[in-house]
Design an enzyme around this catalytic site. Sequence first.
Site, mmCIF file in Angstrom:
data_model
loop_
_atom_site.group_PDB
_atom_site.id
_atom_site.type_symbol
_atom_site.label_atom_id
_atom_site.label_comp_id
_atom_site.label_asym_id
_atom_site.label_seq_id
_atom_site.Cartn_x
_atom_site.Cartn_y
_atom_site.Cartn_z
ATOM 1 N N HIS A 1 -26.364 92.260 13.289
ATOM 2 C CA HIS A 1 -27.447 91.351 12.922
ATOM 3 C C HIS A 1 -27.977 91.165 11.383
ATOM 4 O O HIS A 1 -28.038 90.090 10.877
ATOM 5 C CB HIS A 1 -28.596 91.370 13.845
ATOM 6 C CG HIS A 1 -29.866 90.586 13.545
ATOM 7 N ND1 HIS A 1 -30.687 90.998 12.797
ATOM 8 C CD2 HIS A 1 -29.841 89.488 13.716
ATOM 9 C CE1 HIS A 1 -31.633 89.916 12.599
ATOM 10 N NE2 HIS A 1 -31.402 89.086 13.368
ATOM 11 N N GLU B 1 -24.951 89.463 9.481
ATOM 12 C CA GLU B 1 -25.207 88.088 9.781
ATOM 13 C C GLU B 1 -26.101 87.346 8.888
ATOM 14 O O GLU B 1 -25.712 86.460 8.222
ATOM 15 C CB GLU B 1 -25.688 87.799 11.164
ATOM 16 C CG GLU B 1 -25.849 86.289 11.443
ATOM 17 C CD GLU B 1 -27.088 86.160 12.378
ATOM 18 O OE1 GLU B 1 -28.239 85.464 11.725
ATOM 19 O OE2 GLU B 1 -27.328 86.867 13.286
ATOM 20 N N HIS B 2 -27.211 87.872 8.558
ATOM 21 C CA HIS B 2 -28.198 87.075 7.563
ATOM 22 C C HIS B 2 -27.671 87.296 6.282
ATOM 23 O O HIS B 2 -27.832 86.346 5.654
ATOM 24 C CB HIS B 2 -29.622 88.429 7.777
ATOM 25 C CG HIS B 2 -30.684 87.947 8.727
ATOM 26 N ND1 HIS B 2 -31.648 87.542 8.177
ATOM 27 C CD2 HIS B 2 -30.496 87.841 9.935
ATOM 28 C CE1 HIS B 2 -32.412 87.392 9.383
ATOM 29 N NE2 HIS B 2 -31.913 87.402 10.443
ATOM 30 N N GLU C 1 -38.962 89.367 11.756
ATOM 31 C CA GLU C 1 -38.252 88.815 12.906
ATOM 32 C C GLU C 1 -38.293 90.201 14.128
ATOM 33 O O GLU C 1 -38.451 89.644 15.455
ATOM 34 C CB GLU C 1 -36.706 88.752 12.818
ATOM 35 C CG GLU C 1 -35.791 87.988 13.640
ATOM 36 C CD GLU C 1 -34.489 87.775 13.588
ATOM 37 O OE1 GLU C 1 -34.004 88.071 12.274
ATOM 38 O OE2 GLU C 1 -33.795 87.172 14.184
#
Lengths: 425, 421
Positions: A67, A70-71, A142
């Site tokens: 994740h 991905e950012h 998040e």
Amino acid sequence: MQKLYNERIDEKILLQELDNGLKVYIMPKRGYTKQFAIFATHFGSNDSKFIAPGDIDVTEVPDGVAHFLEHKMFEEKEGSIFEQFSKLGASANAYTNFTTTAYLFASTENFYENLKLLVKFVQNPYFTDENVEKEKGIIAQEIRMYQDDPNWRVYFNALEALYHVHPVRKDIAGTIESISQINKEILYKCYYTFYHPENMVLFVVGDIDIDKTLDVIKENVRQDKKQGEIERIYPKEPSSVYKKEVVQDMQVSIPLFNLGFKDTDVGFGGKKLLKKNLEIQIGLEMALGRSSDLYERLYNEGFIDSTFSFDYGGEIDYGYSIIGGQSKDPFKVRDIILNAINNLQFLKEEDFERIKKKYIGKFLRTFNSVDSIAYSFINFYMKEINLLDYLDLLYSISFEDVRERFQNHLREENSVLSVVNPIKK
Amino acid sequence: MELIEKQLNNGINLYIDTTDKFKTVTINLYIHNQLGKEATKYALLPAVLKRGTSSIKTYKEMVKFLENLYGTTMAVSVYKKGERHLQQYRLELPQEEYIQENILERGVKFLKDLIFNPFTEGNAFNKEYVLQEKEIHKNLIDSRINDKTRYAVDRCYEEMCKGEPFAIFELGRSEDLNFIDEVNLYHYYQNCINTLPIDIYVVGDVEPKYVEEVFAKYFSFKREQILNIPSPNVHKEVREIKYVTENLEVTQGKLTLGFRTNVPANSKEYFPLLVYSGILGGGPFSKLFMNVREKASLAYYAYSRLERFKGLMVVSCGIEIENYNKALDIILKQLKEIEEGNISDYELDSTIKALKTSLNAMKDNATSKSDYYLSQKIAGADLNIEEFIKKVEKVTKEDVVEVAKKVKLDTVYFMTGKREE
């Protein structure tokens, strides 16, 4: 190009495997205003332990790295990728789940330029100490957002109870602690292991020119040699559940629950997995759907409300059903459900054909939107399933298949109950 | 393709949009009401209607009927646009050619029965159904606190619009439920179906003449004088900014700012306002995304959004609790930047392009299209999607700066953790 076609729904998808191993799927959809493309790698939050091609040693990375990566892909030396998509009028996004990281855009103009940008940026990592540090604050927020989301918590608490050691029990984004250990070296290691074209897929759908689309992709994709297999290391998961019950207190008005069932017949993908998926979903629908006796009883007795839902998620190496909602008495809901499904005559053949019809309509609706086609395609692809096989397989399923599968999967000893309770004053 | 309009001469309007790209036919039926003191009754009604019709007496049998129509979906919801309270009934039926059966008429008749021929006993709804739905409705109202992200925005608007109808939650108030029973709800229901405006949108690969005939057959009954719903008041002078803090068991703070735009829904200033809100927080190109998230790393999400019909705007973000002042300063600075004309070409162009893309994309979704038409109608505007896009494209930086002066901060709402005691 290879052509995949389904006559019943009159849809076709073209496939071309490039020399570097990348699989490209193009689906023409006449009359649609929107174009949609997804570039995805078979790398998700579950892949935290692996041997990279050519390596001898095992690499173990902190939770949440897929994740995090991905950012960071959206940043390049020249600036933000969002900026370039914005200039072209497209809306770009990405997501990470247990098995997949996917980058996508939706556009209504400049399609080929957007496609070129997508292909290029996903193949162009740029990580620095500074930009990695900066992202930690954003991802921390998040993570906090999900921490305060009771529906998310009740779900992950259920997964933690279902699994002893399988990484699916861990939060996709990791924890604030685990992401603090991530640095640019770790990101590059994961990038070069998992973002090889051979481990990736590109799916494009819209009212587009097939040859031109393929040309744009071929011109912009890296001409790497195939690198060979990545060895993914998952711990050996016992077939039992880890914990029968898990309860957390949060700021909610009424208890939320997830009743989970662990699937132990796992280890295969493809049509066999699709068949299993459909058998369990049809079984659940017959047992607990809005037209079932059990739903009617639970609803009329005030134990569940319209938030009640259920689903089966089946991947190659694991699978589980979740039945969830809000209830004044989740333990009672569990007891009623377990009691009812214990009865071998519980599923009725007369319901079977009707539920099958419902699934035909549900499948047809998928093809109303380029977004949902693309998401479904990628989701199935990672399970070695071809989306267009769905309807034929659905027609082939018999009541006996469903009943047998249902009895094997929905067993009391495989079940866990996760509850989020209101905080006591 | 232009929308075909057909009035059934009883305050029910039928709109048909023919397109062959979908595999289903979608029917959206909207009932309009004024958001007001009967909001709870109005919000409860669809749940009671869903329990049974005069011919299909239980929810279970209803669902079976729809499943046999190849999983035709029925979705019922209640929401508000400005101070207009809407009930939405949606049916999505598989297209004939994929199932070799024409099911449209059966669907339309079902929709008629669902709303106009409910299961009744004497001059009332079924007592048990109403009792059960009241309890569930109460739980749904109370459980809105579960979704913190949305709750923060709703609460900000509520505090801001205290005393105005807009402050009423779309599902109503749980304390009202004590006064509702099967008799008074049924009386209220009869009044609703006789006097409230109704719009029906049909989108799909259909023959318009046939659709008109089928709807004329089932929906041409006599009704009474139809209620006229006025536009809400959007002008309000802010004398003093309200600061509201709510303490909950949370780990993330939610900072939400409510603004009065003073721009009515059908004003020509609405288009610059739309661009204004986009530049401020409408996507990854916006000032909030760039400054609150990317530069300061304070938040994962930070956006602004308009409530067109009441002339409001909200800015919201999720932050570390101790960063309240930092985030508030950065947000207010972005508003000031726009007001002073510090808008780059990139920000303006990207906003307009993004709006254009999302407007065009609505053409690919039957319900988004219906909702677009409905919003146009409620706003008192009559633009198709192309015309709307043209208006957005014409917006200049000067227009944005001009409209920025009208936007006034009204309320700052902060959801924060419980204090250690």
